[in-house]
Design a protein around this motif. Structure first.
Motif, PDB file in Angstrom:
ATOM      1  N   VAL A 231       0.723  -1.388   0.188  1.00 33.29           N
ATOM      2  CA  VAL A 231      -0.831  -0.353   0.031  1.00 33.29           C
ATOM      3  C   VAL A 231       0.674   1.305  -0.159  1.00 33.29           C
ATOM      4  N   ALA A 232       1.941   1.245   0.795  1.00 33.59           N
ATOM      5  CA  ALA A 232       2.946   1.714   0.660  1.00 33.59           C
ATOM      6  C   ALA A 232       3.651   2.841  -0.469  1.00 33.59           C
ATOM      7  N   MET A 233       3.799   1.870  -1.393  1.00 34.21           N
ATOM      8  CA  MET A 233       4.758   1.823  -2.240  1.00 34.21           C
ATOM      9  C   MET A 233       4.400   2.061  -4.082  1.00 34.21           C
ATOM     10  N   ARG A 234       2.660   1.524  -3.561  1.00 32.94           N
ATOM     11  CA  ARG A 234       2.055   2.162  -4.617  1.00 32.94           C
ATOM     12  C   ARG A 234       1.534   3.507  -4.117  1.00 32.94           C
ATOM     13  N   THR A 235       1.185   3.986  -3.416  1.00 33.70           N
ATOM     14  CA  THR A 235       1.361   5.347  -2.809  1.00 33.70           C
ATOM     15  C   THR A 235       2.460   6.344  -3.974  1.00 33.70           C
ATOM     16  N   LEU A 236       3.617   5.270  -3.222  1.00 34.41           N
ATOM     17  CA  LEU A 236       5.248   6.474  -3.238  1.00 34.41           C
ATOM     18  C   LEU A 236       4.990   6.473  -4.567  1.00 34.41           C
ATOM     19  N   ASP A 237       4.881   5.569  -5.680  1.00 36.80           N
ATOM     20  CA  ASP A 237       4.771   4.907  -6.987  1.00 36.80           C
ATOM     21  C   ASP A 237       3.974   6.006  -7.481  1.00 36.80           C
ATOM     22  N   LEU A 238       2.422   6.685  -7.250  1.00 34.14           N
ATOM     23  CA  LEU A 238       2.154   7.883  -7.537  1.00 34.14           C
ATOM     24  C   LEU A 238       2.811   8.846  -7.087  1.00 34.14           C
ATOM     25  N   PHE A 239       3.189   9.253  -5.984  1.00 34.92           N
ATOM     26  CA  PHE A 239       3.266  10.313  -5.415  1.00 34.92           C
ATOM     27  C   PHE A 239       5.313  11.089  -5.756  1.00 34.92           C
ATOM     28  N   ARG A 240       5.734  10.257  -6.110  1.00 35.91           N
ATOM     29  CA  ARG A 240       7.299  10.494  -6.284  1.00 35.91           C
ATOM     30  C   ARG A 240       7.087  11.328  -7.935  1.00 35.91           C
ATOM     31  N   PRO A 241       6.423  11.035  -8.646  1.00 32.79           N
ATOM     32  CA  PRO A 241       7.001  12.096  -9.974  1.00 32.79           C
ATOM     33  C   PRO A 241       6.586  13.528  -9.428  1.00 32.79           C
ATOM     34  N   SER A 242       5.299  13.284  -8.406  1.00 33.25           N
ATOM     35  CA  SER A 242       4.626  14.331  -8.579  1.00 33.25           C
ATOM     36  C   SER A 242       5.603  15.370  -6.962  1.00 33.25           C
ATOM     37  N   VAL A 243       6.851  14.619  -6.369  1.00 37.51           N
ATOM     38  CA  VAL A 243       7.209  15.026  -5.668  1.00 37.51           C
ATOM     39  C   VAL A 243       8.512  15.909  -6.878  1.00 37.51           C
ATOM     40  N   GLY A 244       8.803  15.557  -8.100  1.00 40.44           N
ATOM     41  CA  GLY A 244       9.182  15.734  -8.649  1.00 40.44           C
ATOM     42  C   GLY A 244       8.444  17.166  -9.102  1.00 40.44           C
ATOM     43  N   ALA A 245       7.531  17.387  -9.799  1.00 38.81           N
ATOM     44  CA  ALA A 245       7.057  18.148 -10.783  1.00 38.81           C
ATOM     45  C   ALA A 245       6.753  19.495  -9.217  1.00 38.81           C
ATOM     46  N   PHE A 246       7.028  19.437  -8.655  1.00 42.74           N
ATOM     47  CA  PHE A 246       6.680  20.775  -7.082  1.00 42.74           C
ATOM     48  C   PHE A 246       8.691  20.713  -7.612  1.00 42.74           C
ATOM     49  N   ALA A 247       9.090  20.367  -7.588  1.00 46.55           N
ATOM     50  CA  ALA A 247      10.350  20.653  -7.732  1.00 46.55           C
ATOM     51  C   ALA A 247      11.170  21.343  -8.571  1.00 46.55           C
ATOM     52  N   VAL A 248      10.099  21.110  -9.881  1.00 43.10           N
ATOM     53  CA  VAL A 248      10.621  21.862 -11.793  1.00 43.10           C
ATOM     54  C   VAL A 248       9.583  23.351 -11.115  1.00 43.10           C
ATOM     55  N   GLY A 249       7.857  23.000 -10.823  1.00 39.62           N
ATOM     56  CA  GLY A 249       7.677  24.382 -10.753  1.00 39.62           C
ATOM     57  C   GLY A 249       8.093  25.170  -9.870  1.00 39.62           C
ATOM     58  N   MET A 250       9.051  25.077  -8.925  1.00 39.02           N
ATOM     59  CA  MET A 250       9.671  25.856  -8.058  1.00 39.02           C
ATOM     60  C   MET A 250      11.152  26.395  -8.832  1.00 39.02           C
ATOM     61  N   ALA A 251      11.557  25.591  -9.727  1.00 33.85           N
ATOM     62  CA  ALA A 251      12.850  25.628 -10.276  1.00 33.85           C
ATOM     63  C   ALA A 251      12.731  26.797 -11.790  1.00 33.85           C
ATOM     64  N   GLN A 252      11.270  26.334 -12.043  1.00 30.62           N
ATOM     65  CA  GLN A 252      11.204  27.091 -13.499  1.00 30.62           C
ATOM     66  C   GLN A 252      10.905  28.688 -12.228  1.00 30.62           C
ATOM     67  N   ALA A 253       9.890  28.698 -11.340  1.00 35.37           N
ATOM     68  CA  ALA A 253       9.708  29.777 -10.806  1.00 35.37           C
ATOM     69  C   ALA A 253      11.028  31.072 -10.434  1.00 35.37           C
ATOM     70  N   ALA A 254      11.895  29.797 -10.329  1.00 34.17           N
ATOM     71  CA  ALA A 254      13.710  30.674  -9.977  1.00 34.17           C
ATOM     72  C   ALA A 254      14.158  30.833 -10.831  1.00 34.17           C
ATOM     73  N   LEU A 255      13.573  30.136 -12.273  1.00 36.51           N
ATOM     74  CA  LEU A 255      14.727  30.557 -13.319  1.00 36.51           C
ATOM     75  C   LEU A 255      14.354  31.706 -13.602  1.00 36.51           C
ATOM     76  N   ASP A 256      12.717  32.088 -14.123  1.00 39.67           N
ATOM     77  CA  ASP A 256      11.815  33.453 -14.454  1.00 39.67           C
ATOM     78  C   ASP A 256      12.357  34.291 -13.381  1.00 39.67           C
ATOM     79  N   ALA A 257      12.542  34.602 -12.553  1.00 36.23           N
ATOM     80  CA  ALA A 257      12.364  35.505 -11.912  1.00 36.23           C
ATOM     81  C   ALA A 257      14.552  35.726 -12.092  1.00 36.23           C
ATOM     82  N   THR A 258      15.146  34.749 -12.395  1.00 37.41           N
ATOM     83  CA  THR A 258      16.860  34.800 -13.206  1.00 37.41           C
ATOM     84  C   THR A 258      17.166  35.694 -14.023  1.00 37.41           C
ATOM     85  N   THR A 259      15.868  35.209 -15.386  1.00 35.25           N
ATOM     86  CA  THR A 259      16.293  35.760 -16.177  1.00 35.25           C
ATOM     87  C   THR A 259      15.410  37.327 -16.338  1.00 35.25           C
TER      88      THR A 259
END
Length: 384
Positions: A231-259
């Motif tokens: 049960v735990a691993m199936r949940t993490l398989d779903l949410f681990r890519p979305s942690v990556g999406a969170f990271a991408v969103g933060m990185a995009q905000a940082a890149l936009d501000a820096t540009t």
């Protein structure tokens, strides 16, 4: 946000999420207490953002969450409101095991309240001696006439001690490691359950829980006894890519501000962007960001399309690993190019710099993701 492979309805969804976050949630954000921001969660419930965590349409029963939509939701929120993104993600992480493996009665009892923002959910897996090695759980479920009683401790639990419902993983067979773990639903007001908040580098609702004979009925089991690790691993398989999406969103905000910064900051009579070293660093940041986004959405699509579970797990680990490491690098570069003002309390990059660090640890540290990837490739011979 890049619109590669995104259907028109997905582009419209992202625009709607960002608009609502900017117009409706900004005034409710900025809580530095390190406790659950209930008004913010309730507002997201009223807007329908929490409903978007689950499949189906408003008014219909929720079903399995779609990884692609979850990633779009998290990336879009992360670009404009990190606190709202985190609050939403924790609602999903804590409640998805209930939706995935709970009886119809348990689902009906909790999921509508989570969707509305009335109930705060939490995922209680980590323990003082079982963090990266989650199979080493020691929280003990003692059998009794009606079910079990839980004894032990959990730590680093997001939304603790304020959650209304916890998905708790406890040992039901000694010496069996992953094969002896059971998942339970435990109300936050259960007798014998206590907790305290932990003071973190970045204000975040996270705490410790203690279980002193907390009673759970047989009907409170998620899935089957001794099969809770799945049960735990199936949940993490779903949410681990979305942690990556969170990271991408933060990185995009940082890149936009820096540009914007390097275009307008004048140094030695010319914009900072005219310096080749600066321009090349921006190019590297953008390339890392695009590669991270591609991995995230490839993993999300693999999850939604089904197929080999090992392949889904491997892709999820790759997405989480690369995107979080890339985001750390991108935000660090953004701080460097801004100079001292990026370290001033309240600056966007100061906030991102503190927030991004935890992503490389929670839901499996980067070292654990590398071990998962290696195991799937070497052990199973997977290459694509």
């Amino acid at each position: 946000m890049s619109d590669f492979q995104l259907a028109p309805q997905h582009v419209a969804f992202v625009s709607w999420v960002r608009e609502k976050a900017i117009e409706e949630l900004a005034d409710l954000s900025g809580d530095e207490s390190g406790r659950v921001n209930r008004p913010l969660v309730q507002a997201m419930g009223k807007l329908g953002l929490l409903r978007a965590l689950f499949g189906g349409e408003p008014g219909s029963p929720p079903r399995d969450a779609a990884a692609l939509k979850l990633c779009l939701l998290r990336e879009a929120l992360a670009q404009v409101n990190g606190e709202a993104e985190t609050a939403l993600a924790l609602q999903g992480l804590g409640s998805y095991p209930i939706l995935q493996s709970g009886t119809p009665e348990i689902v009906e009892r909790w999921i509508p309240r989570v969707i509305s923002g009335e109930a705060i959910a939490a995922f209680a897996l980590s323990e003082p001696t079982a963090g990266s090695d989650a199979a080493a759980l020691e929280l003990w479920a003692e059998p009794d006439r009606t079910g079990w009683r839980l004894f032990g401790e959990k730590i680093w639990i997001s939304n603790a001690p304020d959650a209304d419902v916890y998905t708790v993983f406890a040992r039901t067979t000694r010496g069996a490691r992953a094969k002896g773990v059971t998942a339970f639903v435990v109300p936050g007001d259960a007798v014998g359950l206590d907790g305290s908040s932990l003071d973190m580098l970045s204000p975040h609702p996270i705490g410790r829980l203690t279980f002193d004979g907390v009673a759970v009925d047989r009907g409170d089991v998620l899935g089957e006894p001794d099969k809770g690790f799945a049960v735990a691993m199936r949940t993490l398989d779903l949410f681990r890519p979305s942690v990556g999406a969170f990271a991408v969103g933060m990185a995009q905000a940082a890149l936009d501000a820096t540009t914007d910064h390097v275009r307008t900051r004048v140094v030695h009579g010319a914009p900072l962007a005219r310096q080749q070293a600066v321009a090349h660093r921006i190019a590297d940041m953008a390339t890392q960001l695009e590669a991270a986004r591609l991995l995230v959405y490839a993993a999300a699509s693999a999850y939604d399309n089904g197929g080999d579970p090992g392949g889904i797990t491997r892709r999820a680990a790759m997405a989480k690993l690369y995107a979080t490491e890339a985001a750390q690098s991108i935000i660090d570069s953004a701080v460097q190019l801004h100079g001292a003002k990026a370290l001033q309390r309240g600056h966007l990059l100061e906030h991102l710099y503190r927030d991004v660090r935890s992503l490389r640890i929670y839901e499996g540290a980067s070292e654990i993701q590398r071990s998962i990837i290696a195991r799937e490739i070497i052990g199973r011979g997977a290459t694509t």
